[in-house]
Design a protein around this motif. Structure first.
Motif, PDB file in Angstrom:
ATOM      1  N   VAL A 219      -5.635  -4.018  -2.209  1.00  0.00           N
ATOM      2  CA  VAL A 219      -4.571  -2.819  -2.000  1.00  0.00           C
ATOM      3  C   VAL A 219      -5.325  -1.741  -3.074  1.00  0.00           C
ATOM      4  O   VAL A 219      -5.478  -0.579  -2.855  1.00  0.00           O
ATOM      5  CB  VAL A 219      -3.147  -3.086  -2.422  1.00  0.00           C
ATOM      6  CG1 VAL A 219      -2.381  -1.970  -2.481  1.00  0.00           C
ATOM      7  CG2 VAL A 219      -2.557  -3.990  -1.169  1.00  0.00           C
ATOM      8  N   TYR A 220      -5.720  -2.187  -4.238  1.00  0.00           N
ATOM      9  CA  TYR A 220      -5.947  -1.130  -5.211  1.00  0.00           C
ATOM     10  C   TYR A 220      -7.296  -0.670  -5.164  1.00  0.00           C
ATOM     11  O   TYR A 220      -7.429   0.595  -5.232  1.00  0.00           O
ATOM     12  CB  TYR A 220      -5.869  -1.721  -6.591  1.00  0.00           C
ATOM     13  CG  TYR A 220      -4.612  -2.364  -7.015  1.00  0.00           C
ATOM     14  CD1 TYR A 220      -3.488  -1.872  -6.818  1.00  0.00           C
ATOM     15  CD2 TYR A 220      -4.665  -3.536  -7.712  1.00  0.00           C
ATOM     16  CE1 TYR A 220      -2.199  -2.339  -7.340  1.00  0.00           C
ATOM     17  CE2 TYR A 220      -3.580  -4.341  -8.203  1.00  0.00           C
ATOM     18  CZ  TYR A 220      -2.343  -3.384  -8.001  1.00  0.00           C
ATOM     19  OH  TYR A 220      -1.208  -3.934  -8.465  1.00  0.00           O
ATOM     20  N   THR A 221      -8.122  -1.476  -4.457  1.00  0.00           N
ATOM     21  CA  THR A 221      -9.427  -1.039  -4.052  1.00  0.00           C
ATOM     22  C   THR A 221      -9.423  -0.061  -2.970  1.00  0.00           C
ATOM     23  O   THR A 221     -10.020   1.206  -3.053  1.00  0.00           O
ATOM     24  CB  THR A 221     -10.439  -2.064  -3.652  1.00  0.00           C
ATOM     25  OG1 THR A 221     -10.317  -2.973  -4.844  1.00  0.00           O
ATOM     26  CG2 THR A 221     -11.714  -1.452  -3.532  1.00  0.00           C
ATOM     27  N   LYS A 222      -8.663  -0.318  -1.964  1.00  0.00           N
ATOM     28  CA  LYS A 222      -8.375   0.512  -0.591  1.00  0.00           C
ATOM     29  C   LYS A 222      -7.848   2.025  -1.199  1.00  0.00           C
ATOM     30  O   LYS A 222      -8.188   2.793  -0.769  1.00  0.00           O
ATOM     31  CB  LYS A 222      -7.265  -0.257   0.009  1.00  0.00           C
ATOM     32  CG  LYS A 222      -7.052   0.486   1.510  1.00  0.00           C
ATOM     33  CD  LYS A 222      -6.318   0.048   2.447  1.00  0.00           C
ATOM     34  CE  LYS A 222      -5.017  -0.651   1.788  1.00  0.00           C
ATOM     35  NZ  LYS A 222      -4.201  -1.419   2.752  1.00  0.00           N
ATOM     36  N   LEU A 223      -7.028   2.061  -2.218  1.00  0.00           N
ATOM     37  CA  LEU A 223      -6.375   3.287  -2.491  1.00  0.00           C
ATOM     38  C   LEU A 223      -7.226   3.875  -3.566  1.00  0.00           C
ATOM     39  O   LEU A 223      -6.901   5.101  -4.094  1.00  0.00           O
ATOM     40  CB  LEU A 223      -4.993   3.001  -3.132  1.00  0.00           C
ATOM     41  CG  LEU A 223      -3.933   2.664  -2.281  1.00  0.00           C
ATOM     42  CD1 LEU A 223      -2.686   2.113  -2.642  1.00  0.00           C
ATOM     43  CD2 LEU A 223      -3.651   3.557  -1.105  1.00  0.00           C
TER      44      LEU A 223
ATOM     45  N   THR B 166       0.759  -1.229  -0.092  1.00  0.00           N
ATOM     46  CA  THR B 166      -0.096  -0.061   0.044  1.00  0.00           C
ATOM     47  C   THR B 166       0.823   1.269  -0.099  1.00  0.00           C
ATOM     48  O   THR B 166       0.795   2.166  -0.684  1.00  0.00           O
ATOM     49  CB  THR B 166      -0.938   0.026   1.227  1.00  0.00           C
ATOM     50  OG1 THR B 166      -1.681  -1.164   1.159  1.00  0.00           O
ATOM     51  CG2 THR B 166      -1.817   1.163   1.136  1.00  0.00           C
ATOM     52  N   GLU B 167       1.814   1.337   0.895  1.00  0.00           N
ATOM     53  CA  GLU B 167       2.823   2.506   1.012  1.00  0.00           C
ATOM     54  C   GLU B 167       3.461   2.937  -0.375  1.00  0.00           C
ATOM     55  O   GLU B 167       3.543   3.951  -0.892  1.00  0.00           O
ATOM     56  CB  GLU B 167       3.896   2.095   2.051  1.00  0.00           C
ATOM     57  CG  GLU B 167       4.542   3.221   2.557  1.00  0.00           C
ATOM     58  CD  GLU B 167       5.322   2.788   3.569  1.00  0.00           C
ATOM     59  OE1 GLU B 167       5.022   2.044   4.572  1.00  0.00           O
ATOM     60  OE2 GLU B 167       6.685   3.146   3.821  1.00  0.00           O
ATOM     61  N   ALA B 168       3.966   1.667  -1.050  1.00  0.00           N
ATOM     62  CA  ALA B 168       4.637   1.669  -2.278  1.00  0.00           C
ATOM     63  C   ALA B 168       3.703   1.996  -3.660  1.00  0.00           C
ATOM     64  O   ALA B 168       4.261   3.021  -4.170  1.00  0.00           O
ATOM     65  CB  ALA B 168       5.257   0.547  -2.581  1.00  0.00           C
TER      66      ALA B 168
END
Ligand SMILES: CC(C)(COP(=O)(O)OP(=O)(O)OC[C@H]1O[C@@H](n2cnc3c(N)ncnc32)[C@H](O)[C@@H]1OP(=O)(O)O)[C@@H](O)C(=O)NCCC(=O)NCCS
Length: 182
Positions: free
Chosen positions: A137-141, A104-106
């Protein structure tokens, strides 16, 4: 060179290629790839291919840990059509670091940087249906599902879809208001 809470983002160094080969040959990572079966890659050919790929990317970040400079993975941005200001995101984190928030950070830093520095209007990616971790990860972002290639990938004796996802610059800016300052 850039840094976030846990990661340093730097350019490709020749030593990274051995680590990239290790990533490629990790069965957990191989399961997420659509272009090859779960099988070892020929080393010199693959390293050469990845060097050319990294050098040809609009943006390439080798990720190392801030604490001990251990290799964590890579992120990259490849321009799809310049006229449409569209680019493809790639991200791979070594499996021993999964679940610590580094993906997520990257991804967050790389997408911020790409929108800000390349004047993109959208960022695209493809992810397999079974890759729940990446989809989370993608959905969260803020990436949205935009389409599906049905039966795009054969894995473990069954078919799965390949999901096209994307995020637009104004959607990203709204969800990540601090991104303008990074
Ligand atoms: C996808 C990848 C980058 C994620 O990296 P990571 O460091 O594990 O990601 P994070 O720890 O930041 O986040 C993982 C998220 O997945 C969630 N998750 C883990 N397993 C899950 C599952 N089975 N179902 C749903 N969500 C799941 C976690 O809860 C976490 O979300 P949260 O932070 O909201 O709790 C990493 O797994 C990877 O490199 N995989 C191999 C290559 C790859 O798939 N690249 C993407 C190709 S499109």
């Amino acid at each position: 060179m850039f840094a976030t809470e846990n990661l340093i983002f730097r350019g490709l160094e020749d030593d990274d290629l051995e680590n990239i080969l290790r990533l490629r040959n990790d069965p957990l990572v191989q399961r997420t790839l659509t272009f090859s079966a779960i099988a070892p890659a020929p080393s010199s050919k693959y390293k050469e291919h990845m060097k050319t790929f990294a050098e040809g990317s609009a943006l390439w970040f080798s990720l190392v840990h801030k604490k001990n400079y251990e290799y964590v993975g890579f992120c990259c941005i490849n321009l799809l059509e310049a006229k449409n200001r569209d680019a493809r995101l790639g991200v791979t984190i070594a499996s021993r670091f999964w679940g610590k928030g580094y993906g997520t950070e990257a991804t967050r830093f790389t997408v911020n940087h790409a929108f800000k520095q390349f004047g993109l209007q959208r960022i695209s990616l493809d992810v397999t249906e079974g890759n729940a971790r990446a989809r989370a990860v993608y959905t969260k972002l803020g990436f949205k599902e935009e389409g599906r290639k049905r039966r795009g990938n054969w894995i473990d004796g069954h078919w799965e879809d390949i999901i096209a996802m994307g995020v637009l610059d104004e959607e990203w800016a709204e969800l990540h208001p601090d991104s303008r300052q990074l």
